[in-house]
Write an enzyme that holds these catalytic residues in place. Structure first.
Site, PDB file in Angstrom:
ATOM      1  N   TYR A 176      14.697 -29.051  29.523  1.00  0.00           N
ATOM      2  CA  TYR A 176      14.121 -29.727  28.355  1.00  0.00           C
ATOM      3  C   TYR A 176      12.597 -29.782  28.487  1.00  0.00           C
ATOM      4  CZ  TYR A 176      18.951 -30.911  27.248  1.00  0.00           C
ATOM      5  OH  TYR A 176      20.288 -30.828  26.945  1.00  0.00           O
ATOM      6  N   GLY A 230      30.017 -38.307  36.418  1.00  0.00           N
ATOM      7  CA  GLY A 230      30.013 -38.314  34.957  1.00  0.00           C
ATOM      8  C   GLY A 230      31.382 -38.112  34.351  1.00  0.00           C
ATOM      9  N   ARG A 231      31.875 -36.879  34.455  1.00  0.00           N
ATOM     10  CA  ARG A 231      33.159 -36.600  33.824  1.00  0.00           C
ATOM     11  C   ARG A 231      34.281 -37.417  34.466  1.00  0.00           C
ATOM     12  NH1 ARG A 231      33.081 -30.283  34.165  1.00  0.00           N
ATOM     13  NH2 ARG A 231      31.673 -30.772  35.892  1.00  0.00           N
ATOM     14  N   CYS A 285      39.499 -36.370  36.696  1.00  0.00           N
ATOM     15  CA  CYS A 285      38.851 -35.333  35.883  1.00  0.00           C
ATOM     16  C   CYS A 285      39.204 -34.007  36.524  1.00  0.00           C
ATOM     17  CB  CYS A 285      37.334 -35.519  35.884  1.00  0.00           C
ATOM     18  SG  CYS A 285      36.488 -34.053  35.241  1.00  0.00           S
ATOM     19  N   CYS A 336      38.152 -29.414  33.172  1.00  0.00           N
ATOM     20  CA  CYS A 336      38.596 -28.449  32.157  1.00  0.00           C
ATOM     21  C   CYS A 336      37.539 -28.274  31.075  1.00  0.00           C
ATOM     22  CB  CYS A 336      39.899 -28.934  31.533  1.00  0.00           C
ATOM     23  SG  CYS A 336      39.715 -30.490  30.617  1.00  0.00           S
ATOM     24  N   ALA A 387      52.678 -33.991  27.230  1.00  0.00           N
ATOM     25  CA  ALA A 387      52.801 -34.848  26.045  1.00  0.00           C
ATOM     26  C   ALA A 387      53.961 -35.826  26.224  1.00  0.00           C
ATOM     27  CB  ALA A 387      52.992 -33.996  24.788  1.00  0.00           C
ATOM     28  N   GLU A 415      64.260 -34.350  31.075  1.00  0.00           N
ATOM     29  CA  GLU A 415      63.609 -33.043  31.232  1.00  0.00           C
ATOM     30  C   GLU A 415      64.678 -32.053  31.699  1.00  0.00           C
ATOM     31  OE1 GLU A 415      60.672 -31.304  30.840  1.00  0.00           O
ATOM     32  OE2 GLU A 415      61.868 -29.700  31.743  1.00  0.00           O
ATOM     33  N   GLN A 463      54.677 -26.950  30.480  1.00  0.00           N
ATOM     34  CA  GLN A 463      53.768 -25.792  30.531  1.00  0.00           C
ATOM     35  C   GLN A 463      52.589 -26.003  31.476  1.00  0.00           C
ATOM     36  OE1 GLN A 463      52.678 -23.950  26.706  1.00  0.00           O
ATOM     37  NE2 GLN A 463      54.374 -25.087  25.833  1.00  0.00           N
ATOM     38  N   LYS A 484      42.779 -22.952  38.688  1.00  0.00           N
ATOM     39  CA  LYS A 484      43.420 -23.894  37.756  1.00  0.00           C
ATOM     40  C   LYS A 484      44.266 -24.938  38.486  1.00  0.00           C
ATOM     41  CE  LYS A 484      43.357 -23.562  33.816  1.00  0.00           C
ATOM     42  NZ  LYS A 484      44.172 -22.830  32.861  1.00  0.00           N
TER      43      LYS A 484
END
Ligand code: SF4
Length: 647
Positions: free
Chosen positions: A175, A320-321, A344, A347, A396, A415, A423, A433
């Site tokens: 910046y 932060g995240r 966190c 992602c 979900a 399940e 998934q 990942k």
């Protein structure tokens, strides 16, 4: 080391006259939660206060404009006029009530913005564009430089008047101040460029003017990039040279980040970059200064923070995240409730990727959909306890079960596989990942703690419903690979990306992957890097990995290039043949052959037939996640969190 042995992160520390109760910092992160006029909104306040309440010692506001023409985001938190003081005063009071401290980050973007945001041509030390924003800025005159210095000092005055505990001068990430400090952007030959003294004149004059305005005791933090990670940018060695000069000018703490916009992929590093990748820069800065040093950059585990402090690599750790994912990380750590921390996973889907999406703008978090909705998504006990059946144990399903159970419902989760995760289990398989498994673990533990009765390896049938007699049912049965209707597909035998990632097939050496979205690219990466295959990837669109966010995409494509994956874009498959396909590209047909295995990654279709079978038999029924419509995990979990609060 057990979690309860962490002590260093909870030691108090002094920055000039400011005493912080611990070493854990929420650094400035863009949210776009401010009011449209730039004042502090209730939403921004709730979001920051939640982090203070969670135990962080110091909260730093997001980039805060010191000039009406210094905007870098559509909704720009601002401090360029006295009209902004009352909002900051309220914020300071609310954060102090939670026994935390708060600083304002004083910011001007210079050339790293767009004139549709500033309403004026961009300004910079030299008329050289940022390679990302690409607008040629106007070179600042000396009078304009002095005016900006005054504006920084006025911003600090307002911060102090509002009761904010410190200011952080944003001299990082390329910046305006960073532009002056680096030969990468500053090609001036007057007093504000050239040698080291010239490059530092602007920041040092700002520090002096702020100090004159706020007095000797008021804490001034200076944020800078240890290494700008671009050709011609400042290196860590050069940073070490300037640190004593900035300290001498009046800086009370350094906050060491990394990068500029042209190396943005390292600023908010994705999963592909190891946690704590930037700590060594803080450690080098620490050797050059006597004031406290804050380190930052993908530090998401309090145990890592503790080690950094113990080893003397930094004095404070900005998370932060990690604070987005779990605002209560410090409290949970202090209580030894390590299993309760929502990690966190870097992602970037909910935070930085949304910030740069002009349609979404406001940040969220994949694992914590309550970010920025702290008030509206507070967990309120259900007025009446219901028996809830959740079908499907993917992210979900687990999230809806967790939330519903915490609200007092009697929740059953079925399940059909032997393990939870859906998934997400496959999503965690490709290189870089693995951290996704942390969320599977977190949710698996939390649903059990919340009292959800979990049945694994059991498919829900109409009989299950007759037996359980649920008041509400949530179908979260996920998705299944789409098999496109293309001639030859039946005869030639293909496998899906799910088969490959799930270990159901052993691919040959030479692989053709059809579909270059996220699933196709990550499967190609897995095949190239883990299985040692030669991969050819075919995509109908002009670009692969279009559905993957900025920095994650950058490193994914870099790996595919290293693995020498052959990528063919703008090509559609016309027919499957014995060991390959016939493609159409630019109106011409071409045969690709000689492959041992053909892998399909051509999309996901919802799995929800069960919903139509039982519709009307249960009072409340919801279909969520991919079972409703295949989308990103971010959307599936957000929907689950919402339905869990609605039942
Ligand atoms: Fe971390 Fe992803 Fe949440 Fe961003 S969206 S804070 S990267 S878990």
């Amino acid at each position: 080391m057990t979690i309860s042995s962490l002590t260093k992160i909870f030691e108090p520390i002094q920055i000039n006259s400011l005493e912080l109760k611990n070493r854990l910092v929420v650094p400035a992160m863009g949210t776009n939660f401010a009011n449209p006029d730039g004042t502090v909104s209730e939403r921004l306040k709730d979001y920051l206060v939640a982090r203070a309440d969670g135990g962080f010692g110091l909260i730093i506001t997001e980039i805060t404009a010191i000039s009406p023409y210094g905007k870098g985001s559509p909704v720009q938190l601002s401090i360029w006029d006295d009209k902004f003081i009352p909002g900051f005063r309220d914020l300071a009071k609310a954060i102090h009530a939670k026994e935390a401290k708060v600083a304002v980050q004083l910011y001007h973007p210079g050339r790293q913005t767009l004139s549709f945001l500033t309403g004026r041509p961009l300004v910079a030390p030299s008329a050289i564009p940022c390679p990302v924003c690409r607008e040629i800025p106007k070179e600042l005159t000396v009078e304009e430089i002095w005016e900006l210095e005054e504006q920084f000092a006025e911003g600090a005055r307002r911060a102090k008047e509002a009761g904010m505990d410190a200011v952080e001068i944003h001299g990082a990430h390329g910046y305006l101040i960073a532009q002056f400090m680096s030969g990468y952007a500053n090609h001036r030959s007057d007093a504000y460029g050239g040698d080291l003294e010239g490059l530092l004149r602007f920041p040092i004059e700002i520090i002096h003017k702020i100090r004159e305005t706020v007095g000797a005791d008021y804490p001034i933090i200076f944020r800078l990039s240890g290494d700008e990670r671009v050709a011609g940018g400042r290196t860590i060695q050069e940073t070490k040279t300037i640190i004593p000069l900035l300290e001498q000018a009046g800086v009370n703490a350094f906050h060491v980040s990394t990068g500029v916009y042209a190396s943005f992929d390292y600023i908010t590093a994705p999963m592909a970059i190891p946690p704590g990748y930037n700590v060594s820069a803080a450690s080098e800065v620490k050797k050059a200064t006597s004031v406290p040093v804050i380190t930052v950059g993908r530090i998401n585990d309090p145990r890592m923070a503790e080690e950094i402090l113990k080893e003397g690599q930094a004095d404070l750790v900005a998370m932060g995240r990690a604070s987005l994912a779990d605002p209560e990380l410090p409290k949970k750590t202090a209580a030894g409730n390590y299993d309760d921390i929502r990690w966190c996973i870097a992602c970037n889907q909910g935070c930085i990727d949304r910030l740069f999406d002009l349609e979404k703008i406001c940040i969220s978090c994949l694992v914590n959909p309550t970010v920025g909705k702290e008030r509206e998504m507070a967990l309120i006990p259900a007025p009446q306890s219901k028996r809830v059946l959740v079908v499907g144990g993917g992210p979900a399903g687990m999230e809806v079960a967790r939330v519903a159970a915490l609200r007092g419902h009697e929740v059953y989760l079925y399940e059909k596989e032997e393990k939870l995760g859906g998934q997400f289990k496959l999503a965690a398989v490709p290189p870089c990942k693995q951290e996704i498994t942390k969320i599977i673990n977190y949710l698996s533990i939390q649903i059990k703690k919340a009292g959800v009765k979990v049945a694994l390896g059991q498919e829900v049938t109409e009989k299950t419903i007759d037996n359980l007699q649920p008041d509400a049912i949530v179908i979260a049965t996920g998705g299944t690979p789409v098999i496109p209707d293309i001639p030859g597909i039946e005869e030639e035998g293909v496998v899906t990306a799910f088969d490959v990632l799930g270990g159901k097939v052993t691919p040959g050496r030479s692989i053709l992957v059809i579909g270059g979205g996220m699933v196709g690219c990550e499967t190609a990466d897995f095949l190239g890097q883990i299985m040692g295959c030669r991969v050819t990837l075919v995509e109908a669109l002009p670009r692969v990995a279009q559905d993957v966010g900025g920095s994650t995409r950058y490193f994914l494509l870099q790996r595919l290039a290293q693995e020498k994956a052959s990528i063919i874009t703008s090509a559609s498959v016309k027919r499957f043949v014995k060991d390959g396909v016939i493609l159409e590209r630019n109106g011409k047909e071409k045969t690709l052959s000689g492959f041992d295995t053909i892998v399909l990654a051509t999309g996901i279709a919802p799995v929800n037939k069960f919903a139509s079978k039982i519709r009307g038999r249960v009072k409340e029924m919801y279909v969520i996640g991919d079972a409703k419509q295949p989308r990103k995990a971010l959307d599936a979990i957000a929907e689950a969190a919402e339905i869990g609060r609605k039942i």
